[in-house]
Design a protein around this motif. Sequence first.
Motif, mmCIF file in Angstrom:
data_model
loop_
_atom_site.group_PDB
_atom_site.id
_atom_site.type_symbol
_atom_site.label_atom_id
_atom_site.label_comp_id
_atom_site.label_asym_id
_atom_site.label_seq_id
_atom_site.Cartn_x
_atom_site.Cartn_y
_atom_site.Cartn_z
ATOM 1 N N SER A 512 0.814 -1.220 0.000
ATOM 2 C CA SER A 512 0.000 0.000 0.000
ATOM 3 C C SER A 512 0.843 1.264 0.000
ATOM 4 O O SER A 512 0.390 2.312 -0.468
ATOM 5 C CB SER A 512 -0.927 0.005 1.228
ATOM 6 O OG SER A 512 -0.172 0.037 2.430
ATOM 7 N N ASN A 513 2.079 1.199 0.517
ATOM 8 C CA ASN A 513 2.946 2.378 0.550
ATOM 9 C C ASN A 513 3.895 2.454 -0.638
ATOM 10 O O ASN A 513 4.340 3.553 -0.994
ATOM 11 C CB ASN A 513 3.774 2.385 1.842
ATOM 12 C CG ASN A 513 2.959 2.753 3.060
ATOM 13 O OD1 ASN A 513 2.751 3.910 3.374
ATOM 14 N ND2 ASN A 513 2.470 1.731 3.766
ATOM 15 N N VAL A 514 4.215 1.325 -1.253
ATOM 16 C CA VAL A 514 5.181 1.322 -2.345
ATOM 17 C C VAL A 514 4.496 1.436 -3.701
ATOM 18 O O VAL A 514 4.936 2.198 -4.567
ATOM 19 C CB VAL A 514 6.050 0.042 -2.282
ATOM 20 C CG1 VAL A 514 6.906 -0.092 -3.532
ATOM 21 C CG2 VAL A 514 6.939 0.095 -1.047
ATOM 22 N N PHE A 515 3.400 0.717 -3.891
ATOM 23 C CA PHE A 515 2.770 0.643 -5.204
ATOM 24 C C PHE A 515 1.608 1.618 -5.375
ATOM 25 O O PHE A 515 0.920 1.576 -6.389
ATOM 26 C CB PHE A 515 2.273 -0.778 -5.477
ATOM 27 C CG PHE A 515 3.377 -1.771 -5.610
ATOM 28 C CD1 PHE A 515 4.021 -1.952 -6.816
ATOM 29 C CD2 PHE A 515 3.804 -2.516 -4.521
ATOM 30 C CE1 PHE A 515 5.049 -2.874 -6.943
ATOM 31 C CE2 PHE A 515 4.828 -3.436 -4.630
ATOM 32 C CZ PHE A 515 5.462 -3.609 -5.850
ATOM 33 N N SER A 516 1.360 2.475 -4.396
ATOM 34 C CA SER A 516 0.306 3.479 -4.527
ATOM 35 C C SER A 516 0.931 4.821 -4.884
ATOM 36 O O SER A 516 2.121 5.052 -4.672
ATOM 37 C CB SER A 516 -0.491 3.608 -3.222
ATOM 38 O OG SER A 516 0.356 4.009 -2.165
#
Length: 819
Positions: A512-516
Amino acid sequence: MSRQPRRAQGNADLNWSIVKGGATATTAASSSSSSSYPTLATSGGLYDLDTLNEDLVTAQRPSPSAFHDITEPKMDSLRALNKNKAAFKDMIRAADADVANHAARMRKLNESAEGGGAAGKDASSWREREERRRKWDAKADALKKEAPTILRLADTPIEGTQAEVTKERMARWQRALELYVYCPEEKGVDWLKLLEKLMEGCGEDEEEMLEALSQASQVCTNLLDQTSLASRDATDAMTEAEDAYHIRLEAHTMLADRVSEQAEKIEEQFRTNGRAALKIGQQLELAEAKKRQCDTASLLIRQWWMMENLAEQEELSGEELQVNEEVRGVIPSSSCRMDPLFTRPENSLEAAKALKALRTVVKSRGNSASGTLLDPMSRHRFDVTSKLIQRTSVALESRLLNSFSEIYVTGGTYDFSSPDAASRPGRLNWIQLRNLAMALSNFDGGRGLHKRYVQMVVSSRFPELHHGKSGNDDSDSDEDDDHLDMDSMRQKLSNLFHRVNEVCTAEFQLISNVFSSPPVGKGDATFDVTSLSDAVPFQVARTLLQRVISDPRDGLQARINDLLESIDRRGDFDAGTKKLDTFVVIHEKAAGLFTMLKDSAQTMLMANNKSRGDEDQRSEEYQAVSDENKRAVASLIQYLTTQEMSLSSSHRRGYLNLELRLLHHECCYCLDRTGAKLVIPKRGKDNGRHNQSMGQAGGPATYEAPVMPLDKHHLKKIGFSGLLNGVLKSSVLRQPLMHATDSLARARLMFGMGQGFGDMDSTARVITGIFSQMCTFYGNSFLFPIIEVLGDLLDTKPPAAPPNLPFDENSPAPDLGVD
């Protein structure tokens, strides 16, 4: 401004009487210098006459014969001003002048109404009223200071002659009365108490009492006249103040009207000019959008020319351009022939966007508009340039993937509290991972990164799944052992479920923090809200779950099937019982695992936590992203539900078949241990081994126990004693019921913990199937043969005569025909 006409008062009541020493003297108001003046008490407090200007306010009381238009303020100076241009200070000055003129006019009106002469002389001017007021205040202050002494002397006895006592008592009583009138707020004195003090020293003598009352009456009359005059003077002052207030209020009204008119004009101008401003703003936005398109096109053309120039130089020189080495940084930047945009790591995001735009140009060659306009030489240059672009894209994507793998493999603690926490020692630098993911999203939507990430998670976080094949070899090597440690196997299975839950929950946070998409307005301004869709994290999470759970070779379900197959290879019934317990453990752990995975997936909805921009365009983009998130969350949860149903249905089918088989075996084994013999059923068309009525509960092939009744010949041979000591023994009767109770408990755990896909109906069908099998066993296999054998063993002889009813209980029982 309309005002109620005031009734003019004459000055015939200006005279008052002063009683002193029994003599009455009538004087004018101007001769009463020895008396003081009270202030008029109103509901709003004491009116302050000092606020009036002595030079402006010199009016007398209006005449009762004056007309209404004469007594009303004229306001000539105020109305002479220009309402649209006059300043507020000029309005106030004009209002003050009108106040002075009105006061002078009212003074002349009062003098003419009285006819001049003595009446005019008796008229009290404003100065006289002010003088009487100061005297009244001075006397009131003196009485306040002497109040304790006056109250004390009123109660003190008087010594002396009769005349001296009467005079002193009257003087004290007069001072107390003046204190009562001038200072009504003082406590300790009231009218009844004054009357009592007046009558105390009079005794029984009527003349003395009459004299005291006469003097008291004169004193009261004097004070009453002074108070009445003070009330009239206060009324006159209030009337003058009211006129001044209304004149000044007219000035404020003029200003308010002008301000209201100006405000209406401004509002009308705003409505008229606002529409024009809105149109201008829309045109400016359109022009700005066109300017951005032109800038983008210009940049794309320059980049294409740069790549075309490199491709032409490579073709002319005959020396192949080392694209892979220059992009990966193997060749120093000073020796690179390519643009620093593609060779420097800090330009990765801009390089990825540029290559994406160039690949779009390459794909558009097949259009009719572009293909027909190219000559052979131009097509050749286009093909050479497109090959160079493709080589550069492959090299840049490879470099970015390797950088992502190096950072992830280095590892560290997951800390998403702040961007600064990612750069601390011992922490996973998820900020760099997000920057790399932003760049890699321009290569086929980031599918290569998604596959690489899932493979790294499985290989580094799940060695049990990644090295599953070797584990199967170990289990095969243990197959020859006589003892199977089911406890350790169930512990191993529980640890596997716990590991999957722990790793997936942590990786969901990382996803949720890397690919958003990053928050807009914080950090790098080159980030775009649309560069990474917020549905991408859910796609990555689904890919990870599919690899961890559903992979046919190394997935969680494959490992569970291998574990159950290793139990089946043992072939003994003890292993089957432990396998049932393993089924229950798997179902319970799987239900908890999928529940926690769904909760973790729902927390990945990041749209509400992002910093929203102030522009309407940003708000619309975020609304679209939020809707896309909701659809992605629903899809991911639906996928987890489908996987849970698939895993549960396959395990439930195997569990139910094994449960029914073992229950039938245990029931038959209980009879076999007593020495009874069972009849093996014959195979036929109607003797199926599968229960089609339970297809929904246990699948299309649910086991149906065969009917194996007790051998009647063997039962007749053992006789009554053999039956009572064998199959009809209470412990033998209870043992199948105990096994059925255990089966029902396991079925309740297996079918009663689902997540809402028809488990109540499935549980009811399973319980009904177990109950039906036990009824068949106790009926067809157990009780029916015993009853038939008992009927054959008993000798029956019909009685000769029916018994006489009622009969005596003490007499022998009648013959019923059974020995």
